[in-house]
Scaffold this motif. Structure first.
Motif, PDB file in Angstrom:
ATOM      1  N   ALA A 110      19.605 -42.990  13.113  1.00  0.00           N
ATOM      2  CA  ALA A 110      20.334 -43.060  11.818  1.00  0.00           C
ATOM      3  C   ALA A 110      19.706 -43.214  10.585  1.00  0.00           C
ATOM      4  O   ALA A 110      20.175 -42.520   9.486  1.00  0.00           O
ATOM      5  CB  ALA A 110      21.654 -43.669  11.953  1.00  0.00           C
ATOM      6  N   ALA A 111      18.841 -43.735  10.494  1.00  0.00           N
ATOM      7  CA  ALA A 111      18.082 -44.234   9.173  1.00  0.00           C
ATOM      8  C   ALA A 111      16.974 -43.000   8.957  1.00  0.00           C
ATOM      9  O   ALA A 111      16.709 -42.579   7.954  1.00  0.00           O
ATOM     10  CB  ALA A 111      17.186 -45.285   9.366  1.00  0.00           C
ATOM     11  N   ASP A 112      16.655 -42.288  10.095  1.00  0.00           N
ATOM     12  CA  ASP A 112      15.785 -41.138   9.952  1.00  0.00           C
ATOM     13  C   ASP A 112      16.415 -39.833   9.659  1.00  0.00           C
ATOM     14  O   ASP A 112      15.767 -38.783   9.343  1.00  0.00           O
ATOM     15  CB  ASP A 112      14.997 -41.184  11.401  1.00  0.00           C
ATOM     16  N   THR A 113      17.787 -39.636   9.894  1.00  0.00           N
ATOM     17  CA  THR A 113      18.635 -38.599   9.490  1.00  0.00           C
ATOM     18  C   THR A 113      18.329 -37.943   8.441  1.00  0.00           C
ATOM     19  O   THR A 113      18.125 -36.671   8.289  1.00  0.00           O
ATOM     20  CB  THR A 113      19.873 -38.630  10.107  1.00  0.00           C
ATOM     21  N   ALA A 114      18.213 -38.813   7.382  1.00  0.00           N
ATOM     22  CA  ALA A 114      18.194 -38.402   6.019  1.00  0.00           C
ATOM     23  C   ALA A 114      16.685 -37.475   5.783  1.00  0.00           C
ATOM     24  O   ALA A 114      16.710 -36.768   4.953  1.00  0.00           O
ATOM     25  CB  ALA A 114      18.408 -39.482   4.840  1.00  0.00           C
ATOM     26  N   VAL A 115      15.921 -38.256   6.373  1.00  0.00           N
ATOM     27  CA  VAL A 115      14.569 -37.739   6.180  1.00  0.00           C
ATOM     28  C   VAL A 115      14.167 -36.662   7.206  1.00  0.00           C
ATOM     29  O   VAL A 115      13.628 -35.438   6.675  1.00  0.00           O
ATOM     30  CB  VAL A 115      13.428 -38.840   6.540  1.00  0.00           C
ATOM     31  N   ALA A 116      14.890 -36.665   8.234  1.00  0.00           N
ATOM     32  CA  ALA A 116      14.544 -35.340   9.382  1.00  0.00           C
ATOM     33  C   ALA A 116      15.484 -34.185   8.974  1.00  0.00           C
ATOM     34  O   ALA A 116      15.397 -33.307   9.713  1.00  0.00           O
ATOM     35  CB  ALA A 116      14.799 -35.898  10.738  1.00  0.00           C
ATOM     36  N   LYS A 145       5.623 -44.035   9.994  1.00  0.00           N
ATOM     37  CA  LYS A 145       7.002 -43.521  10.337  1.00  0.00           C
ATOM     38  C   LYS A 145       6.544 -41.838  10.497  1.00  0.00           C
ATOM     39  O   LYS A 145       7.131 -41.423  11.480  1.00  0.00           O
ATOM     40  CB  LYS A 145       7.932 -43.830   9.370  1.00  0.00           C
ATOM     41  N   GLU A 146       6.008 -41.427   9.388  1.00  0.00           N
ATOM     42  CA  GLU A 146       5.710 -40.169   9.469  1.00  0.00           C
ATOM     43  C   GLU A 146       4.864 -39.575  10.881  1.00  0.00           C
ATOM     44  O   GLU A 146       5.333 -38.690  11.619  1.00  0.00           O
ATOM     45  CB  GLU A 146       4.942 -39.696   8.222  1.00  0.00           C
ATOM     46  N   MET A 147       3.907 -40.387  11.365  1.00  0.00           N
ATOM     47  CA  MET A 147       3.287 -40.185  12.389  1.00  0.00           C
ATOM     48  C   MET A 147       4.040 -40.379  13.842  1.00  0.00           C
ATOM     49  O   MET A 147       4.173 -39.379  14.777  1.00  0.00           O
ATOM     50  CB  MET A 147       1.959 -41.247  12.699  1.00  0.00           C
ATOM     51  N   THR A 148       5.047 -41.213  13.902  1.00  0.00           N
ATOM     52  CA  THR A 148       5.745 -41.330  15.009  1.00  0.00           C
ATOM     53  C   THR A 148       6.837 -40.308  15.124  1.00  0.00           C
ATOM     54  O   THR A 148       7.262 -39.608  15.937  1.00  0.00           O
ATOM     55  CB  THR A 148       6.514 -42.760  15.071  1.00  0.00           C
ATOM     56  N   GLN A 149       7.363 -39.647  13.805  1.00  0.00           N
ATOM     57  CA  GLN A 149       8.237 -38.663  14.081  1.00  0.00           C
ATOM     58  C   GLN A 149       7.393 -37.334  14.416  1.00  0.00           C
ATOM     59  O   GLN A 149       7.991 -36.501  15.201  1.00  0.00           O
ATOM     60  CB  GLN A 149       8.812 -38.308  12.540  1.00  0.00           C
ATOM     61  N   LEU A 150       6.382 -37.160  14.195  1.00  0.00           N
ATOM     62  CA  LEU A 150       5.315 -36.146  14.344  1.00  0.00           C
ATOM     63  C   LEU A 150       5.098 -36.280  16.041  1.00  0.00           C
ATOM     64  O   LEU A 150       5.378 -35.196  16.457  1.00  0.00           O
ATOM     65  CB  LEU A 150       4.028 -35.989  13.572  1.00  0.00           C
ATOM     66  N   THR A 151       4.860 -37.226  16.416  1.00  0.00           N
ATOM     67  CA  THR A 151       4.333 -37.540  17.782  1.00  0.00           C
ATOM     68  C   THR A 151       5.641 -37.197  18.643  1.00  0.00           C
ATOM     69  O   THR A 151       5.429 -36.558  19.729  1.00  0.00           O
ATOM     70  CB  THR A 151       3.649 -38.659  18.271  1.00  0.00           C
TER      71      THR A 151
END
Length: 150
Positions: free
Chosen positions: A115-121, A98-104
């Motif tokens: 929507a699930a990633d908004t809390a992390v991002a 998940k971290e790598m896909t967000q970084l790329t």
């Protein structure tokens, strides 16, 4: 003790022993070797029992294998369930894919945040984007001239 030795190695050692010591002396040599190993085991067992008796009753469950750091840590983690250190929560919260896909996605300029990633991002959205160049203000004047520097 012999976890790394396979069947082929044992056969090779047997053939080598027959060639070196001969078939006549080999049975006596094996008996002597077995007797020596048995005496060493008896000696180490009696030494362990002597040490346990000298330590006292509070160390009745003491095992010498526990002196190995890996075994000690493994035993302590298993007794406590491994929950005291929070290893389970750390392992569950860390998702490398998940971290790598967000970084790329950030590097490629994609703004696909679910929507699930908004809390992390969310904290990353408020932080400055370090991958983009900030525009430099254009100045018309030259830098100050230092006569001593030239």
């Amino acid at each position: 003790m012999f976890n790394d030795i396979g069947a082929l190695e044992l056969v090779t050692l047997g053939i080598l022993a027959v060639l070196v010591f001969g078939p006549d002396k080999l049975p006596k040599l094996i008996q002597d070797l077995a007797r020596t190993v048995r005496k060493i085991r008896e000696f180490s067992d009696s030494a362990k029992e002597d040490i346990r008796s000298e330590l006292g009753p509070q160390f009745k469950d003491f095992e010498f294998e526990d002196l190995n750091p890996k075994t000690f840590v493994r035993k302590q983690l298993m007794e406590n369930g491994g929950d005291d250190l929070g290893i389970k929560e750390i392992r569950e919260s860390f998702d490398l894919r998940k971290e790598m896909t967000q970084l790329t996605d950030v590097v490629n300029g994609k703004d696909s945040v679910s929507a699930a990633d908004t809390a992390v991002a969310a904290p990353a959205a408020t932080a400055p984007d370090l991958l983009k160049k900030t525009p430099q203000p254009v100045k018309d004047d030259r830098p100050p001239f230092d006569a001593d520097a030239t």
